[in-house]
Design a protein around this motif. Structure first.
Motif, short mmCIF file in Angstrom:
data_model
loop_
_atom_site.label_atom_id
_atom_site.label_comp_id
_atom_site.label_asym_id
_atom_site.label_seq_id
_atom_site.Cartn_x
_atom_site.Cartn_y
_atom_site.Cartn_z
N TRP A 120 8.94 -3.79 -10.93
CA TRP A 120 8.24 -5.08 -10.94
C TRP A 120 7.46 -5.20 -12.24
CZ3 TRP A 120 8.46 -8.90 -7.25
CH2 TRP A 120 9.20 -8.58 -6.09
N GLN A 121 7.63 -6.33 -12.91
CA GLN A 121 6.88 -6.62 -14.14
C GLN A 121 6.27 -8.00 -13.96
OE1 GLN A 121 8.73 -5.55 -17.99
NE2 GLN A 121 10.54 -5.08 -16.76
N GLY A 122 4.97 -8.02 -13.78
CA GLY A 122 4.34 -9.30 -13.55
C GLY A 122 2.84 -9.20 -13.51
N LEU A 123 2.23 -10.25 -13.03
CA LEU A 123 0.78 -10.37 -12.97
C LEU A 123 0.23 -9.57 -11.80
CD1 LEU A 123 -1.40 -11.92 -14.54
CD2 LEU A 123 -1.22 -13.70 -12.81
N LEU A 124 -0.77 -8.75 -12.07
CA LEU A 124 -1.44 -7.99 -11.02
C LEU A 124 -2.44 -8.92 -10.34
CD1 LEU A 124 -1.98 -5.30 -9.56
CD2 LEU A 124 -3.56 -4.71 -11.41
N LEU A 125 -2.14 -9.36 -9.12
CA LEU A 125 -2.95 -10.35 -8.42
C LEU A 125 -4.05 -9.75 -7.56
CD1 LEU A 125 -0.22 -12.85 -7.12
CD2 LEU A 125 -1.68 -13.06 -9.14
N GLU A 126 -3.74 -8.63 -6.89
CA GLU A 126 -4.69 -8.03 -5.96
C GLU A 126 -4.60 -6.51 -6.00
OE1 GLU A 126 -4.26 -9.42 -1.88
OE2 GLU A 126 -3.54 -11.36 -2.61
N VAL A 127 -5.75 -5.88 -5.71
CA VAL A 127 -5.79 -4.43 -5.53
C VAL A 127 -6.53 -4.18 -4.23
CG1 VAL A 127 -6.55 -2.22 -6.45
CG2 VAL A 127 -5.84 -4.03 -8.02
N GLY A 128 -5.80 -3.67 -3.25
CA GLY A 128 -6.39 -3.37 -1.95
C GLY A 128 -6.71 -1.89 -1.83
N ALA A 129 -7.10 -1.49 -0.66
CA ALA A 129 -7.44 -0.09 -0.42
C ALA A 129 -6.23 0.83 -0.56
CB ALA A 129 -8.05 0.07 0.97
N ALA A 130 -5.05 0.34 -0.18
CA ALA A 130 -3.87 1.19 -0.19
C ALA A 130 -2.67 0.56 -0.89
CB ALA A 130 -3.48 1.55 1.24
N ASP A 131 -2.84 -0.65 -1.46
CA ASP A 131 -1.71 -1.31 -2.10
C ASP A 131 -2.17 -2.28 -3.18
OD1 ASP A 131 -2.59 -3.62 -0.67
OD2 ASP A 131 -1.37 -3.01 1.03
N ILE A 132 -1.18 -2.76 -3.92
CA ILE A 132 -1.43 -3.78 -4.94
C ILE A 132 -0.47 -4.94 -4.69
CG2 ILE A 132 -2.24 -2.14 -6.68
CD1 ILE A 132 0.56 -2.43 -8.03
N VAL A 133 -0.79 -6.10 -5.24
CA VAL A 133 0.11 -7.24 -5.16
C VAL A 133 0.44 -7.67 -6.59
CG1 VAL A 133 0.41 -9.63 -4.41
CG2 VAL A 133 -0.82 -8.00 -2.95
N VAL A 134 1.75 -7.72 -6.87
CA VAL A 134 2.25 -8.12 -8.18
C VAL A 134 3.11 -9.36 -8.00
CG1 VAL A 134 3.71 -7.43 -10.14
CG2 VAL A 134 2.24 -5.74 -9.04
N GLU A 146 0.77 4.64 -2.84
CA GLU A 146 1.44 5.94 -2.70
C GLU A 146 2.94 5.86 -3.00
OE1 GLU A 146 2.33 6.05 2.09
OE2 GLU A 146 0.51 7.00 1.34
N GLY A 147 3.49 4.66 -3.04
CA GLY A 147 4.92 4.49 -3.32
C GLY A 147 5.23 4.24 -4.78
N ILE A 148 4.19 4.25 -5.64
CA ILE A 148 4.40 3.98 -7.06
C ILE A 148 4.74 5.28 -7.79
CG2 ILE A 148 3.29 3.20 -9.19
CD1 ILE A 148 1.56 1.33 -7.42
N SER A 149 5.87 5.31 -8.49
CA SER A 149 6.24 6.51 -9.24
C SER A 149 5.66 6.46 -10.65
CB SER A 149 7.75 6.70 -9.29
OG SER A 149 8.38 5.62 -9.94
N SER A 150 5.57 5.25 -11.24
CA SER A 150 4.92 5.09 -12.54
C SER A 150 4.51 3.63 -12.71
CB SER A 150 5.84 5.53 -13.69
OG SER A 150 6.94 4.67 -13.79
#
Length: 158
Positions: A120-134, A146-150
């Motif tokens: 995923w290449q895009g705008l980082l919209l949210e950062v939660g306790a356990a995830d992000i929204v792109v 925890e599912g992000i490799s890089s």
């Protein structure tokens, strides 16, 4: 983890951060990389500081870490220690790294597909306790940290 013939010593990011904290204030270890083989190990430290990263700061951290590695006497062969800033497209590894880049463009590679894609290449919209929204091209993905490799910031020249 780094190994020698007689012993295994866990030189983790936490170990390096502790060594740095003992003598240098305000430095964050952003990323630790290990490269090379048994004959010539390369240890790369990417650091950050609220006032920025200078050559002098890199030199200071290099001296502190080099003395600690030499005192640990773990390596059977030579090693190279490299200390630098994370650069314009800084790696994003911790929740706090993502929080600092909220609203910016990011590159995220996942271990398993999210919304049909591993990249995923895009705008980082949210950062939660356990995830992000792109958001990429009008599509949003909720990605578990925890599912992000890089991941890294995408620097946009203006």
């Amino acid at each position: 983890m780094f190994y020698s013939e007689e012993k295994a010593v866990a030189f983790s990011e936490a170990w390096f951060q502790q060594v740095i904290d003992q003598e240098v204030e305000g430095v964050e270890l952003v990323l630790l990389e290990e490269a090379g083989g048994r004959r010539q190990k390369v240890i790369r430290l990417y650091i950050d500081h609220p006032d920025g990263v200078t050559h002098e700061l890199c030199s200071l951290v290099s001296g502190v870490v080099g003395r600690a590695l030499d005192a640990a006497d773990t390596f059977d062969a030579a090693y190279t220690l490299e200390v630098s800033s994370p650069g314009l497209e800084r790696p994003l590894r911790k929740r706090s790294h993502f929080e600092a880049q909220l609203g910016k463009k990011v590159y995220v590679k996942t271990r398993a597909a999210v919304g049909g894609s591993k990249v995923w290449q895009g705008l980082l919209l949210e950062v939660g306790a356990a995830d992000i929204v792109v958001e990429e091209a009008g599509r949003k993905a909720k990605i578990p940290l925890e599912g992000i490799s890089s991941a890294h910031l995408i620097y946009e020249f203006k």
